[in-house]
Write an enzyme that holds these catalytic residues in place. Structure first.
Site, PDB file in Angstrom:
ATOM      1  N   ASP A 160       0.842  -1.199   0.000  1.00  0.00           N
ATOM      2  CA  ASP A 160       0.000   0.000   0.000  1.00  0.00           C
ATOM      3  C   ASP A 160       0.883   1.257   0.000  1.00  0.00           C
ATOM      4  O   ASP A 160       0.607   2.225  -0.696  1.00  0.00           O
ATOM      5  CB  ASP A 160      -0.922  -0.014   1.228  1.00  0.00           C
ATOM      6  CG  ASP A 160      -1.663  -1.332   1.328  1.00  0.00           C
ATOM      7  OD1 ASP A 160      -2.371  -1.671   0.374  1.00  0.00           O
ATOM      8  OD2 ASP A 160      -1.511  -2.050   2.337  1.00  0.00           O
ATOM      9  N   HIS A 188      -4.951  -3.301   6.349  1.00  0.00           N
ATOM     10  CA  HIS A 188      -4.669  -3.550   4.932  1.00  0.00           C
ATOM     11  C   HIS A 188      -5.995  -3.967   4.290  1.00  0.00           C
ATOM     12  O   HIS A 188      -6.294  -5.153   4.151  1.00  0.00           O
ATOM     13  CB  HIS A 188      -3.617  -4.655   4.769  1.00  0.00           C
ATOM     14  CG  HIS A 188      -3.526  -5.133   3.347  1.00  0.00           C
ATOM     15  ND1 HIS A 188      -2.996  -4.364   2.337  1.00  0.00           N
ATOM     16  CD2 HIS A 188      -3.937  -6.291   2.749  1.00  0.00           C
ATOM     17  CE1 HIS A 188      -3.070  -5.037   1.200  1.00  0.00           C
ATOM     18  NE2 HIS A 188      -3.647  -6.200   1.421  1.00  0.00           N
TER      19      HIS A 188
END
Ligand code: NAX
Length: 332
Positions: A160, A188
Site C-alpha cells: 500500500d 490492509h
C-alpha cells in the site's frame, strides 16, 4: 569467513506470490548478497507435488547463497529454527463467502501456525503476515505464540505504501526517490489511510507540491485503497509480482537502519503506541528501524480532522474483525 545461514520460512509456497518471492529471496535481495539462507517452504498436502516443482526450479537457479531447501506440509517441521517467517499462504475468499467466514477459515490456519512458531521457531524470530485478512490473521498468530515478543509480529502494508508513493510521484512529476515519509495507517483493506498530510515530496510537505487538495483527499486515497481490486479486475488474479516486491522491501526496511528523514509502514501490535489507540490490535503505523528487526513507531505526527475521521473508520473495522474472531479464535 561467511555468515551463519539464516533460516527463512515461506508459507503458500506453490502460490503466485511465492513464485516470485522465493527466487528473489534466494538471490540475496532481501538480506544481502553475503547472507547465506535456507528456505523452509510450507504448503497444504494437496499442493506438495507443485511445491516439489518449485523446489526443482530453485535448485536450477543455482543460487550460491541458497544452502538448503526444505519443503513440507507440517508447520512444526518447517518452522524449526526459522529466524524469519513469511506467512503468505491463506485461503482466498470463495463464492458467496462472507468476510466473517473468511476470517474464521483463515483463523484456523493462523492458530496452527502461531502455535507451531511458538514451539519450534528461533526465539528471536520475526514474523511477517501477508495472507489476508493480514492484520487479523497476524493478531491470531501473535495470540497463539506467547513465547515470541509481540513486537516481532507484522502484517504487510508495504505494498500500500509503495502504491501511494507511486501515485504521488506520478502526480507531482518527480522521481520516486523524492517521495518520502509516506505512511499507511490502519488495516490492509479498503479502509486503509494513505497519509498524504505527513508525506514529503523533495523534502517539503506533499500538500505544498500538489496544490489540488481535492485530488489528494478524493482520487488519491481511492486509487490506493482500491488498487488491489483494480488489479484483479484487469488481470483476473490478485497482485503477485508487486506483492512479492513489497515483501522484499518490508524485510529490507526492517533489517536495515532507516535512513534519516524517512520511515516505512508496517502493521504492528498497538500495545503502548504513542497515538492512544486501543491495545492488542495489529494496526499499520509509520516505523523506523535501528536494524536487525528492531524498530519504533514514529511518534508525534499530526492528524488533521480529515485523517482523524478516516483513521477512526479503519480502527473500527479492525475492532469489528477482532470481535468476530475473538470468541472462537483468539481465546481458543
Ligand atoms: P495463491 O492462492 O496463489 O497462493 C496461496 C497458497 O497458499 C496456495 O498455494 C495454498 O495452497 C497455500 N495455502 C493455503 N493454506 C495454507 C496453509 N495452511 N499452509 C501453507 N500454505 C497454505 O495466493 P497468492 O496470490 O500467493 O496470495 C497469498 C495471500 O496474500 C492471499 O491471502 C492474498 O489475499 C494475500 N495478499 C496480501 C497482500 C498484502 O499486501 N498484504 C497483497 C497481495 C495479496 O492479495
Amino acid at each position: 569467513m561467511s555468515k551463519p545461514t539464516k533460516r527463512i520460512a515461506v508459507t503458500g509456497g506453490a502460490g503466485q506470490i511465492a513464485y516470485s518471492l522465493l527466487f528473489r529471496l534466494a538471490s540475496g535481495e532481501a538480506l544481502g548478497h553475503d547472507q547465506p539462507i535456507a528456505l523452509h517452504i510450507l504448503e497444504v498436502p494437496s499442493m506438495e507435488r507443485a511445491l516439489e516443482g518449485v523446489k526443482m526450479e530453485l535448485e536450477d537457479g543455482a543460487f550460491s547463497l541458497l544452502t538448503e531447501i526444505r519443503i513440507g506440509s507440517d508447520p512444526y517441521q518447517i518452522f524449526k529454527n526459522v529466524e524469519l517467517a513469511l506467512l503468505v499462504g491463506a485461503k482466498p475468499r470463495g463464492p458467496g463467502m462472507e468476510r466473517k467466514d473468511l476470517l474464521a477459515e483463515n483463523g484456523k490456519i493462523f492458530i496452527e501456525q502461531g502455535k507451531a512458531l511458538n514451539e519450534v521457531a528461533h526465539s528471536d524470530v520475526k514474523v511477517i503476515v501477508v495472507g489476508n485478512p493480514c492484520n487479523t490473521n497476524c493478531l491470531i498468530a501473535m495470540h497463539h505464540a506467547p513465547r515470541i515478543p509481540r513486537q516481532h509480529f507484522h502484517a504487510m502494508t508495504r505494498l500500500d505504501q509503495n502504491r501511494a508513493c507511486f501515485q504521488l510521484a506520478h502526480r507531482a512529476e518527480v522521481s520516486l526517490s523524492e517521495v518520502t515519509q509516506m505512511a499507511i495507517w490502519g488495516n490492509h483493506s479498503s479502509t486503509q489511510v494513505p497519509d498524504y498530510v505527513n508525506a514529503k515530496i523533495r523534502g517539503r510537505p506533499a500538500m505544498e507540491c500538489i496544490r489540488d487538495h481535492t485530488w489528494l483527499e478524493g482520487e488519491f486515497i481511492r486509487l490506493v485503497q482500491n488498487r488491489g481490486a483494480e488489479i484483479i479486475a484487469a488481470r483476473g488474479k490478485s497482485s503477485a509480482g508487486s506483492a512479492a516486491n513489497a515483501v522484499i522491501d518490508a524485510i529490507k526496511s526492517l533489517f536495515q537502519p532507516t535512513p534519516a528523514g524517512q520511515w516505512f509502514s508496517s502493521a504492528i501490535c498497538t500495545d503502548r503506541n504513542p497515538y492512544g489507540l486501543p491495545e492488542d490490535l495489529i494496526f499499520s503505523f509509520p516505523c523506523r528501524s535501528i536494524g536487525d528487526g528492531l524498530y519504533e513507531i514514529v511518534p508525534g505526527l499530526i492528524w488533521n480532522d480529515f485523517l482523524r475521521a478516516k483513521i477512526e473508520v479503519t480502527l473500527n473495522e479492525l475492532l469489528e474483525e477482532k470481535a468476530i474472531i475473538e470468541k472462537e479464535v483468539i481465546k481458543r
